[in-house]
Scaffold this motif. Structure first.
Motif, mmCIF file in Angstrom:
data_model
loop_
_atom_site.group_PDB
_atom_site.id
_atom_site.type_symbol
_atom_site.label_atom_id
_atom_site.label_comp_id
_atom_site.label_asym_id
_atom_site.label_seq_id
_atom_site.Cartn_x
_atom_site.Cartn_y
_atom_site.Cartn_z
ATOM 1 N N THR A 171 -0.311 71.658 58.732
ATOM 2 C CA THR A 171 -0.464 70.225 58.979
ATOM 3 C C THR A 171 0.741 69.745 59.770
ATOM 4 N N ARG A 172 0.548 68.653 60.453
ATOM 5 C CA ARG A 172 1.638 68.074 61.237
ATOM 6 C C ARG A 172 2.776 67.642 60.327
ATOM 7 N N LEU A 173 3.958 67.549 60.912
ATOM 8 C CA LEU A 173 5.098 67.031 60.173
ATOM 9 C C LEU A 173 4.880 65.555 59.877
ATOM 10 N N PRO A 174 5.409 65.071 58.768
ATOM 11 C CA PRO A 174 5.308 63.631 58.492
ATOM 12 C C PRO A 174 6.052 62.846 59.568
ATOM 13 N N ASP A 175 5.560 61.673 59.884
ATOM 14 C CA ASP A 175 6.200 60.798 60.861
ATOM 15 C C ASP A 175 7.442 60.192 60.219
ATOM 16 N N ALA B 194 6.246 54.477 54.099
ATOM 17 C CA ALA B 194 5.222 54.772 53.097
ATOM 18 C C ALA B 194 4.653 53.486 52.525
ATOM 19 N N GLY B 195 3.336 53.370 52.571
ATOM 20 C CA GLY B 195 2.650 52.254 51.953
ATOM 21 C C GLY B 195 2.706 50.959 52.737
ATOM 22 N N ALA B 196 3.361 50.972 53.919
ATOM 23 C CA ALA B 196 3.445 49.723 54.704
ATOM 24 C C ALA B 196 2.168 49.506 55.469
ATOM 25 N N SER B 197 1.744 48.261 55.530
ATOM 26 C CA SER B 197 0.571 47.946 56.346
ATOM 27 C C SER B 197 1.061 47.564 57.721
ATOM 28 N N HIS B 198 0.270 47.896 58.710
ATOM 29 C CA HIS B 198 0.639 47.605 60.096
ATOM 30 C C HIS B 198 0.195 46.204 60.452
ATOM 31 N N SER B 199 1.098 45.461 61.010
ATOM 32 C CA SER B 199 0.807 44.083 61.425
ATOM 33 C C SER B 199 0.467 44.061 62.906
ATOM 34 N N THR B 200 -0.503 43.282 63.274
ATOM 35 C CA THR B 200 -0.865 43.142 64.679
ATOM 36 C C THR B 200 -0.112 41.999 65.336
#
Length: 114
Positions: free
Chosen positions: A95-99, A104-110
């Motif tokens: 699997t790819r490396l973690p970014d 962790a657990g943050a929601s992305h804001s537009t």
């Protein structure tokens, strides 16, 4: 090995040294031995998506894989859709490396307010 060429001995030595250095980089950067218990090696069996093949060369941080039944190798990322054969564990999915920048657990804001 099916992908060897009839090169001069000094060319073969340079090629093997290049491959060894690039494989060391791939194995250490993606931490394949620590994370999955496998190592990318020339001659190692891999499965990309649903196709099996053999690692025949390196290309910088990428692997060159000769898929079964093909005559030319393809360039593959070491962890993207790749599984490695291990005599002890069978097929091990990488699997790819973690970014490292992902929270962790943050929601992305537009940026739009709602």
């Amino acid at each position: 090995m099916p992908y060897d060429h009839d090169d001069a001995p000094e060319t073969i030595v340079r090629t093997r040294n290049r491959q060894a250095g690039q494989l060391d980089y791939i194995n250490s950067y993606y931490r394949l031995p620590e994370r999955f218990g496998v190592r990318a090696t020339i001659g190692g069996r891999v499965r990309r998506a649903d196709e099996e093949g053999e690692i025949v060369d390196t290309a910088g941080q990428y692997l060159r894989v000769l898929l079964d039944g093909d005559t030319k190798p393809v360039t593959c990322h070491a962890t993207s859709k790749m599984a490695y054969w291990s005599p002890k564990a069978g097929w091990v999915q990488a699997t790819r490396l973690p970014d490292p920048y992902a929270v962790a657990g943050a929601s992305h804001s537009t940026g739009a307010s709602g």
